[in-house]
Design an enzyme around this catalytic site. Structure first.
Site, PDB file in Angstrom:
ATOM      1  N   ASP A  82       2.005 -30.710   4.017  1.00 18.99           N
ATOM      2  CA  ASP A  82       2.270 -29.982   5.261  1.00 18.99           C
ATOM      3  C   ASP A  82       1.215 -30.377   6.307  1.00 18.99           C
ATOM      4  O   ASP A  82       0.008 -30.314   6.042  1.00 18.99           O
ATOM      5  CB  ASP A  82       2.181 -28.475   4.945  1.00 18.99           C
ATOM      6  CG  ASP A  82       2.708 -27.595   6.060  1.00 18.99           C
ATOM      7  OD1 ASP A  82       3.558 -28.066   6.836  1.00 18.99           O
ATOM      8  OD2 ASP A  82       2.285 -26.422   6.129  1.00 18.99           O
ATOM      9  N   HIS A  83       1.652 -30.798   7.478  1.00 15.99           N
ATOM     10  CA  HIS A  83       0.755 -31.125   8.600  1.00 15.99           C
ATOM     11  C   HIS A  83      -0.324 -32.161   8.260  1.00 15.99           C
ATOM     12  O   HIS A  83      -1.528 -31.917   8.520  1.00 15.99           O
ATOM     13  CB  HIS A  83       0.073 -29.854   9.153  1.00 15.99           C
ATOM     14  CG  HIS A  83       1.030 -28.913   9.800  1.00 15.99           C
ATOM     15  ND1 HIS A  83       1.577 -29.114  11.037  1.00 15.99           N
ATOM     16  CD2 HIS A  83       1.568 -27.745   9.353  1.00 15.99           C
ATOM     17  CE1 HIS A  83       2.405 -28.126  11.336  1.00 15.99           C
ATOM     18  NE2 HIS A  83       2.425 -27.282  10.325  1.00 15.99           N
ATOM     19  N   HIS A 180       2.600 -20.726  14.492  1.00 16.84           N
ATOM     20  CA  HIS A 180       2.064 -20.364  13.180  1.00 16.84           C
ATOM     21  C   HIS A 180       1.388 -18.987  13.220  1.00 16.84           C
ATOM     22  O   HIS A 180       0.921 -18.557  14.268  1.00 16.84           O
ATOM     23  CB  HIS A 180       1.057 -21.415  12.703  1.00 16.84           C
ATOM     24  CG  HIS A 180       1.686 -22.748  12.431  1.00 16.84           C
ATOM     25  ND1 HIS A 180       1.459 -23.858  13.193  1.00 16.84           N
ATOM     26  CD2 HIS A 180       2.552 -23.130  11.458  1.00 16.84           C
ATOM     27  CE1 HIS A 180       2.154 -24.871  12.714  1.00 16.84           C
ATOM     28  NE2 HIS A 180       2.833 -24.467  11.662  1.00 16.84           N
ATOM     29  N   LYS A 184       3.151 -14.131  16.915  1.00 18.20           N
ATOM     30  CA  LYS A 184       3.973 -15.208  17.472  1.00 18.20           C
ATOM     31  C   LYS A 184       4.416 -14.952  18.911  1.00 18.20           C
ATOM     32  O   LYS A 184       4.616 -15.880  19.674  1.00 18.20           O
ATOM     33  CB  LYS A 184       5.195 -15.429  16.577  1.00 18.20           C
ATOM     34  CG  LYS A 184       4.811 -15.878  15.162  1.00 18.20           C
ATOM     35  CD  LYS A 184       6.027 -16.253  14.366  1.00 18.20           C
ATOM     36  CE  LYS A 184       5.738 -16.452  12.901  1.00 18.20           C
ATOM     37  NZ  LYS A 184       4.817 -17.566  12.624  1.00 18.20           N
ATOM     38  N   GLY A 212       6.525 -22.335  11.544  1.00 18.25           N
ATOM     39  CA  GLY A 212       6.191 -21.024  12.113  1.00 18.25           C
ATOM     40  C   GLY A 212       7.346 -20.046  12.020  1.00 18.25           C
ATOM     41  O   GLY A 212       7.585 -19.279  12.953  1.00 18.25           O
ATOM     42  N   SER A 214       7.890 -17.505   9.840  1.00 23.91           N
ATOM     43  CA  SER A 214       7.731 -16.209   9.179  1.00 23.91           C
ATOM     44  C   SER A 214       8.239 -15.089  10.071  1.00 23.91           C
ATOM     45  O   SER A 214       8.136 -15.149  11.302  1.00 23.91           O
ATOM     46  CB  SER A 214       6.256 -15.968   8.827  1.00 23.91           C
ATOM     47  OG  SER A 214       5.935 -16.610   7.605  1.00 23.91           O
ATOM     48  N   ASN A 254       9.928 -23.383   7.304  1.00 22.05           N
ATOM     49  CA  ASN A 254       8.566 -23.258   6.748  1.00 22.05           C
ATOM     50  C   ASN A 254       8.068 -21.817   6.774  1.00 22.05           C
ATOM     51  O   ASN A 254       8.047 -21.187   7.842  1.00 22.05           O
ATOM     52  CB  ASN A 254       7.594 -24.099   7.582  1.00 22.05           C
ATOM     53  CG  ASN A 254       7.704 -25.573   7.284  1.00 22.05           C
ATOM     54  OD1 ASN A 254       8.663 -26.023   6.665  1.00 22.05           O
ATOM     55  ND2 ASN A 254       6.709 -26.329   7.705  1.00 22.05           N
ATOM     56  N   ASP A 256       4.833 -19.381   5.370  1.00 21.86           N
ATOM     57  CA  ASP A 256       3.545 -19.163   4.720  1.00 21.86           C
ATOM     58  C   ASP A 256       3.044 -17.739   4.981  1.00 21.86           C
ATOM     59  O   ASP A 256       2.739 -16.977   4.055  1.00 21.86           O
ATOM     60  CB  ASP A 256       2.519 -20.185   5.230  1.00 21.86           C
ATOM     61  CG  ASP A 256       1.206 -20.104   4.469  1.00 21.86           C
ATOM     62  OD1 ASP A 256       1.128 -19.348   3.493  1.00 21.86           O
ATOM     63  OD2 ASP A 256       0.250 -20.811   4.850  1.00 21.86           O
ATOM     64  N   ARG A 260       1.565 -14.609   2.521  1.00 17.81           N
ATOM     65  CA  ARG A 260       0.195 -14.082   2.586  1.00 17.81           C
ATOM     66  C   ARG A 260       0.225 -12.565   2.732  1.00 17.81           C
ATOM     67  O   ARG A 260      -0.558 -11.849   2.102  1.00 17.81           O
ATOM     68  CB  ARG A 260      -0.547 -14.693   3.775  1.00 17.81           C
ATOM     69  CG  ARG A 260      -0.746 -16.181   3.650  1.00 17.81           C
ATOM     70  CD  ARG A 260      -1.450 -16.749   4.873  1.00 17.81           C
ATOM     71  NE  ARG A 260      -1.648 -18.186   4.729  1.00 17.81           N
ATOM     72  CZ  ARG A 260      -2.474 -18.909   5.440  1.00 17.81           C
ATOM     73  NH1 ARG A 260      -3.191 -18.350   6.388  1.00 17.81           N
ATOM     74  NH2 ARG A 260      -2.593 -20.203   5.238  1.00 17.81           N
TER      75      ARG A 260
HETATM   76  P1  13P Z   1       4.244 -19.297   9.345  1.00 15.31           P
HETATM   77  O1  13P Z   1       2.827 -19.133   9.746  1.00 15.31           O
HETATM   78  O2  13P Z   1       5.174 -18.668  10.337  1.00 15.31           O
HETATM   79  O3  13P Z   1       4.521 -18.785   7.965  1.00 15.31           O
HETATM   80  O4  13P Z   1       4.588 -20.865   9.352  1.00 15.31           O
HETATM   81  C1  13P Z   1       4.181 -21.688   8.304  1.00 15.31           C
HETATM   82  C2  13P Z   1       4.332 -23.142   8.606  1.00 15.31           C
HETATM   83  O5  13P Z   1       4.943 -23.545   9.575  1.00 15.31           O
HETATM   84  C3  13P Z   1       3.696 -24.081   7.689  1.00 15.31           C
HETATM   85  O6  13P Z   1       3.810 -25.402   8.115  1.00 15.31           O
HETATM   86  O1  G3H Z   2       0.990 -24.478   9.009  1.00 17.28           O
HETATM   87  C1  G3H Z   2       0.054 -23.921   8.467  1.00 17.28           C
HETATM   88  C2  G3H Z   2       0.224 -23.286   7.135  1.00 17.28           C
HETATM   89  O2  G3H Z   2       0.405 -21.906   7.275  1.00 17.28           O
HETATM   90  C3  G3H Z   2      -0.938 -23.617   6.255  1.00 17.28           C
HETATM   91  O3  G3H Z   2      -2.074 -22.930   6.653  1.00 17.28           O
HETATM   92  O4  G3H Z   2      -3.814 -24.680   6.953  1.00 17.28           O
HETATM   93  O5  G3H Z   2      -4.429 -22.286   6.489  1.00 17.28           O
HETATM   94  O6  G3H Z   2      -3.440 -23.691   4.697  1.00 17.28           O
HETATM   95  P1  G3H Z   2      -3.552 -23.445   6.178  1.00 17.28           P
HETATM   96 ZN    ZN Z   3       3.699 -25.668  10.213  1.00 16.93          ZN
END
Ligand code: 13P
Ligand code: G3H
Ligand code: ZN
Length: 309
Positions: A82-83, A180, A184, A212, A214, A254, A256, A260
């Site tokens: 991711d990223h 993210h 938001k 992003g 969530s 996506n 995350d 959490r």
């Molecule tokens: P959220 O922060 O909205 O869960 O997005 C996660 C994300 O885009 C990870 O790449």
């Molecule tokens: O896009 C970001 C994800 O939520 C991952 O977050 O870089 O804190 O692991 P992190």
């Molecule tokens: Zn992301």
């Protein structure tokens, strides 16, 4: 049962009206909760690892835990970076056995983004690995308040078409108003669906990715706060907006932050209700169950991916 790329998953999702959930992983309990939910829902699954997660858990642990989850559940998993911020981290993940990598060149000018993305595509494809790229910048709470700001940061449809043609990338993350984290939107949630539709019209065969995504469900924020948290003003993307995006070419969603929140709420609850307990399994077990419940809800009720494996 194996590590697989997202190629087949996306080809099927593109032809239908569901999206594949991509969930961030950082430790064993998170991996177990997510994979058990996908097994229960018979859903396709992407597990994604950020640079921060690699640093926290150390790369070999996460890869081996994902392999263990495949053995334990029989679920095929796409293991995705991711990223990835540069060629180096993408190469490392390809060499470590990841089946998918994201090169996030969105902070660079258009031509530079094309150059580094192309470089990653060449290396990854030569190793049977698929590549996601990003064009446009995800909004922060301060951004996207007016049309000028939107045009400066959101994905420009014509550029998306040119970008995909010139890089040969397998999927594209677009910026249409999400961001993210748990904060938001300051006011009403807004996603630029007209922009998304136009991107999808110009590149109908390219799976699109929504970062992003969530929802920041109010009941989980409340739960976190009830047990000693303090996260005022948290606001996510409403579930109906995610469902609408899925209908316009979004094949990967996506998530995350929601994991959490679910995990932290459960741990806080346990700690408050059992102040004398200090066996980590007693709070990490329910936290794992909370992750499983959250992921099953996403797959079933938001992404429509149950029984799409
Ligand atoms: P959220 O922060 O909205 O869960 O997005 C996660 C994300 O885009 C990870 O790449
Ligand atoms: O896009 C970001 C994800 O939520 C991952 O977050 O870089 O804190 O692991 P992190
Ligand atoms: Zn992301």
């Amino acid at each position: 049962m194996a590590l697989v790329t997202s190629k087949e998953m996306f080809a099927k999702a593109l032809k239908s009206d569901y999206a594949v959930g991509a969930f961030n992983v950082n430790n064993m309990e998170i991996i177990q909760g997510i994979v058990e939910a996908a097994q229960q829902e018979n859903a396709p699954l992407i597990l994604q690892v950020s640079a921060g997660a690699r640093k926290y858990a150390k790369p070999a642990y996460l890869t081996k835990l994902v392999e263990a989850a495949i053995i334990d559940t029989g679920v095929d998993i796409c293991l995705h970076l991711d990223h990835g911020e540069d060629f180096d981290i993408c190469k490392k993940c390809v060499d470590d056995g990841f089946t998918s990598v994201m090169i996030d060149g969105s902070k660079h000018p258009f031509e530079e983004n094309i150059r580094i993305t192309g470089e990653v595509v060449e290396y990854a494809h030569a190793h049977g690995v698929v590549v996601e790229a990003e064009l446009g910048k995800l909004a922060g709470v301060e951004d996207a308040v007016n049309v000028a700001a939107r045009d400066a940061t959101f994905t420009v449809p014509e550029e998306a078409a040119e970008f995909v043609a010139r890089t040969g990338v397998d999927s594209l993350a677009v910026a249409i108003g999400t961001s993210h984290g748990a904060y938001k939107f300051k006011g009403e949630p807004y996603l630029d669906f007209e922009r998304l539709k136009e991107i999808n019209r110009l590149i109908p065969d390219t799976p699109l990715v929504l970062h992003g995504a969530s929802t920041v469900l109010p009941e989980f924020v409340a739960l976190c706060n009830q047990y000693g948290g303090d996260i005022p003003g948290a606001q996510g993307v409403p579930e109906e907006m995610i469902r609408e995006a899925v209908g316009h070419g979004i094949c990967k969603v996506n998530i995350d932050t929601d994991l959490r929140l679910a995990m932290t709420a459960e741990i806080r609850r346990y700690m408050v209700e059992h102040p004398a307990d200090f066996d980590p399994r007693k709070y990490l077990g329910p936290a794992r169950d909370a992750i499983k419940g959250m992921v099953a809800h996403k797959i079933k009720d938001v992404l429509g991916a149950s029984n799409k494996r």
